[in-house]
Scaffold this motif. Structure first.
Motif, PDB file in Angstrom:
ATOM      1  N   ASN A  13       0.825  -1.279  -0.264  1.00 28.19           N
ATOM      2  CA  ASN A  13       0.195   0.022   0.184  1.00 28.19           C
ATOM      3  C   ASN A  13       0.886   1.397   0.462  1.00 28.19           C
ATOM      4  N   GLY A  14       2.536   1.045  -0.072  1.00 20.32           N
ATOM      5  CA  GLY A  14       2.758   2.309  -0.424  1.00 20.32           C
ATOM      6  C   GLY A  14       3.642   2.118   0.843  1.00 20.32           C
ATOM      7  N   THR A  20       2.165   9.334   6.592  1.00 21.73           N
ATOM      8  CA  THR A  20       2.141   8.687   5.153  1.00 21.73           C
ATOM      9  C   THR A  20       2.224   9.838   4.109  1.00 21.73           C
ATOM     10  N   GLU A  21       2.597  10.255   3.225  1.00 23.27           N
ATOM     11  CA  GLU A  21       2.918  11.032   2.014  1.00 23.27           C
ATOM     12  C   GLU A  21       2.724  10.398   0.208  1.00 23.27           C
ATOM     13  N   THR A  22       1.685  10.608  -0.291  1.00 20.45           N
ATOM     14  CA  THR A  22       2.083  10.501  -2.036  1.00 20.45           C
ATOM     15  C   THR A  22       2.799  12.254  -2.855  1.00 20.45           C
ATOM     16  N   HIS A  23       2.396  11.863  -3.968  1.00 17.41           N
ATOM     17  CA  HIS A  23       2.562  12.493  -4.536  1.00 17.41           C
ATOM     18  C   HIS A  23       2.042  14.023  -4.488  1.00 17.41           C
ATOM     19  N   THR A  24       1.053  13.995  -3.854  1.00 13.59           N
ATOM     20  CA  THR A  24      -0.156  15.020  -4.316  1.00 13.59           C
ATOM     21  C   THR A  24      -0.518  15.154  -2.437  1.00 13.59           C
ATOM     22  N   SER A  66      -0.510  14.342   2.178  1.00 12.87           N
ATOM     23  CA  SER A  66       0.180  13.782   2.700  1.00 12.87           C
ATOM     24  C   SER A  66      -0.790  13.639   4.398  1.00 12.87           C
TER      25      SER A  66
END
Length: 111
Positions: A48-49, A65-69, A71
């Motif tokens: 799940n990342g 958690t952090e994604t490209h768009t 956090s």
């Protein structure tokens, strides 16, 4: 980290060599453990990342958690306990720190 990431030659062989050497140097620090998740691992609790479990001195846990768009900082005790348990599962599925070091050294030797 996932085995496939360690074998992808972004930027060429020299760049990969430098990255692998830096990972090995980081793994020599007392507060760092490097573990590689083999691509052959059929069960991977980390699909799940990435996430970070932070434990304060008083024992309270947070999950970042952090994604490209976006956090997120999770403070719910139930969710943080689940993330901490998932982290333990990921570590048990991955190569041990010693095995991971040998694996990375093998990759370096093959370059």
């Amino acid at each position: 980290m996932n085995e496939a990431v360690l074998q992808h030659r972004y930027g060429g062989t020299d760049v990969l060599r430098g990255q692998l050497e830096l990972i090995l140097l980081a793994g020599q620090k007392q507060n760092v453990e490097i573990q590689v998740m083999p691509t052959e691992c059929e069960e991977n609790a980390g699909v799940n990342g990435p996430f970070t479990v932070v434990t304060r001195k008083d024992g309270k846990k947070f999950v970042y958690t952090e994604t490209h768009t976006t956090s997120s900082l999770e403070t719910d005790p139930e969710q943080t306990a689940l993330a901490a348990a998932r982290y333990g599962i990921i570590r048990s599925q991955a190569l041990s720190p010693r095995e991971s070091t040998k694996f990375i050294e093998g990759l370096l030797g093959a370059l």
